[in-house]
Scaffold this motif. Structure first.
Motif, mmCIF file in Angstrom:
data_model
loop_
_atom_site.group_PDB
_atom_site.id
_atom_site.type_symbol
_atom_site.label_atom_id
_atom_site.label_comp_id
_atom_site.label_asym_id
_atom_site.label_seq_id
_atom_site.Cartn_x
_atom_site.Cartn_y
_atom_site.Cartn_z
ATOM 1 N N SER A 100 10.004 -2.285 -13.295
ATOM 2 C CA SER A 100 10.006 -0.933 -12.748
ATOM 3 C C SER A 100 10.269 0.109 -13.821
ATOM 4 O O SER A 100 10.121 1.301 -13.598
ATOM 5 C CB SER A 100 11.032 -0.816 -11.624
ATOM 6 O OG SER A 100 12.271 -1.323 -12.030
ATOM 7 N N GLY A 132 11.781 -5.486 -10.860
ATOM 8 C CA GLY A 132 13.105 -5.219 -11.394
ATOM 9 C C GLY A 132 12.960 -4.832 -12.850
ATOM 10 O O GLY A 132 12.035 -4.102 -13.198
ATOM 11 N N ASN A 138 15.736 -4.602 -19.775
ATOM 12 C CA ASN A 138 17.067 -4.938 -19.296
ATOM 13 C C ASN A 138 18.093 -4.814 -20.423
ATOM 14 O O ASN A 138 19.219 -4.381 -20.215
ATOM 15 C CB ASN A 138 17.088 -6.353 -18.729
ATOM 16 C CG ASN A 138 18.313 -6.622 -17.876
ATOM 17 O OD1 ASN A 138 18.943 -5.698 -17.377
ATOM 18 N ND2 ASN A 138 18.644 -7.896 -17.709
ATOM 19 N N HIS B 89 14.242 1.446 0.084
ATOM 20 C CA HIS B 89 13.954 0.059 -0.259
ATOM 21 C C HIS B 89 13.703 -0.820 0.957
ATOM 22 O O HIS B 89 14.382 -0.696 1.965
ATOM 23 C CB HIS B 89 15.107 -0.559 -1.055
ATOM 24 C CG HIS B 89 14.939 -0.392 -2.520
ATOM 25 N ND1 HIS B 89 13.829 -0.843 -3.198
ATOM 26 C CD2 HIS B 89 15.733 0.189 -3.446
ATOM 27 C CE1 HIS B 89 13.967 -0.559 -4.474
ATOM 28 N NE2 HIS B 89 15.101 0.084 -4.655
ATOM 29 N N HIS B 91 14.022 -4.388 2.508
ATOM 30 C CA HIS B 91 14.808 -5.593 2.286
ATOM 31 C C HIS B 91 14.372 -6.647 3.274
ATOM 32 O O HIS B 91 14.809 -6.647 4.414
ATOM 33 C CB HIS B 91 16.305 -5.315 2.483
ATOM 34 C CG HIS B 91 16.822 -4.253 1.576
ATOM 35 N ND1 HIS B 91 16.942 -4.432 0.217
ATOM 36 C CD2 HIS B 91 17.212 -2.986 1.817
ATOM 37 C CE1 HIS B 91 17.416 -3.327 -0.321
ATOM 38 N NE2 HIS B 91 17.573 -2.422 0.617
ATOM 39 N N LEU B 122 16.294 -8.770 -14.668
ATOM 40 C CA LEU B 122 17.091 -8.317 -13.546
ATOM 41 C C LEU B 122 16.145 -8.158 -12.361
ATOM 42 O O LEU B 122 15.352 -7.224 -12.302
ATOM 43 C CB LEU B 122 17.756 -6.972 -13.861
ATOM 44 C CG LEU B 122 18.564 -6.357 -12.714
ATOM 45 C CD1 LEU B 122 19.732 -7.265 -12.338
ATOM 46 C CD2 LEU B 122 19.059 -4.978 -13.090
ATOM 47 N N THR B 123 16.195 -9.077 -11.456
ATOM 48 C CA THR B 123 15.290 -9.046 -10.310
ATOM 49 C C THR B 123 15.930 -8.310 -9.150
ATOM 50 O O THR B 123 16.956 -8.728 -8.633
ATOM 51 C CB THR B 123 14.934 -10.483 -9.872
ATOM 52 O OG1 THR B 123 14.421 -11.193 -10.982
ATOM 53 C CG2 THR B 123 13.906 -10.458 -8.758
ATOM 54 N N THR B 124 15.330 -7.206 -8.781
ATOM 55 C CA THR B 124 15.903 -6.420 -7.697
ATOM 56 C C THR B 124 15.170 -6.636 -6.381
ATOM 57 O O THR B 124 15.662 -6.292 -5.320
ATOM 58 C CB THR B 124 15.849 -4.923 -8.021
ATOM 59 O OG1 THR B 124 14.496 -4.562 -8.289
ATOM 60 C CG2 THR B 124 16.692 -4.616 -9.239
ATOM 61 N N HIS B 125 13.972 -7.169 -6.485
ATOM 62 C CA HIS B 125 13.170 -7.302 -5.282
ATOM 63 C C HIS B 125 12.111 -8.368 -5.483
ATOM 64 O O HIS B 125 11.568 -8.483 -6.564
ATOM 65 C CB HIS B 125 12.499 -5.957 -4.984
ATOM 66 C CG HIS B 125 11.748 -5.942 -3.706
ATOM 67 N ND1 HIS B 125 12.369 -6.024 -2.495
ATOM 68 C CD2 HIS B 125 10.419 -5.867 -3.461
ATOM 69 C CE1 HIS B 125 11.452 -5.991 -1.538
ATOM 70 N NE2 HIS B 125 10.249 -5.904 -2.098
#
Lengths: 141, 141
Positions: A100, A132, A138, B89, B91, B122-125
């Motif tokens: 992102s 992410g 990161n 977001h 979810h 960093l996986t946010t989704h």
DNA sequence: CATGTAATTGCAACATTGTTGCAATTAAAG
DNA sequence: CTTTAATTGCAACAATGTTGCAATTACATG
């Protein structure tokens, strides 16, 4: 004028004619290293008919040579398959990750046990799309 | 003529006007129970402008009221979000499953720990799309 | 409940994306 | 080199998605 470049050979192995369009499309996607947006493939391939490109993409996908990397948007991305992909089935042990921050899409190998089991269901295939921050962003962020 | 149907209320909660188009689109997708193909939504909503439908879909998606269920094909499917989706977001603790026997697409809840962890990332989704045999077809076959 | 206002709609026009049939060309097998 | 089936380009079409703008509508406010 029978080419013997790796892609030409790959194509013939799959019983496909090693045509200029196919070899160029493959080289281009391969050189891009990450899944390549379809629109960019188009832009980069002036000189070929628009229809030919569509047909080329279809054939290469059907034969397990490239694969779609769908993102939750409109654009479709394509990447060259790993050698484990056969004509009838794509076998990807990787996920498609969109950062992102830098907006790059990458195929990330996940040799870890990525499993999907649903009670009562028989899951034969699945794809994961994640977003992410990628490794580079990161760290920097 | 201020409607107080559940969908009208839902829309106002999200600061969106509760218009006829939006309520109809929502009711329709909701009634379909499974992710509904966009083309079918279109066919079922004669009487509204084509453009209005596009804009409606965009707005509802942006606001976490419906979500795309992408399948590895051309058609896009839409489903009403669970209440846990916020404006910013989505979810979803579910995956999108397409049965190769009956061709139905379903949202399958997976309260199990579905995790994606990639070293350095960093996986946010993330989204999972699976295929195989659904519960019904798995029994019968 | 009348009314001002910002959001939403429909329309028209356009842009992009994808498909089909067919004649000409080309890869590659013999 | 020749033959043949696959592939290509072209033209025409179909479907999909976008934009600007004037008319309409939802709803907040008084």
């Amino acid at each position: 004028m029978k080419e013997s470049t790796p892609f030409a050979t790959l194509l013939r192995d799959r019983k496909l004619k090693a045509t200029a369009t196919r070899i160029e499309v493959l080289s281009m996607i391969y050189a891009y290293k990450k899944p390549m947006p379809f629109s960019l493939i188009q832009k980069s391939l002036l000189g070929f008919d628009r229809v030919t490109l569509y047909r080329t993409i279809h054939v290469l996908s059907e034969n397990g040579i490239i694969h779609k990397a769908l993102m939750d948007e409109n654009e479709t991305y394509y990447a060259v398959c790993s050698s484990s992909c056969s004509t009838d089935h794509h076998h990807h042990k990787h996920i498609h990750f969109k950062c992102s921050a830098c907006n790059e899409v990458s195929c990330v190998q996940t040799d870890a046990s990525l499993q999907v089991s649903i009670p009562g269901y028989l899951t034969t295939h699945f794809e994961v799309e994640a977003s992410g921050l990628c490794a580079s962003c990161n760290i920097e962020g």
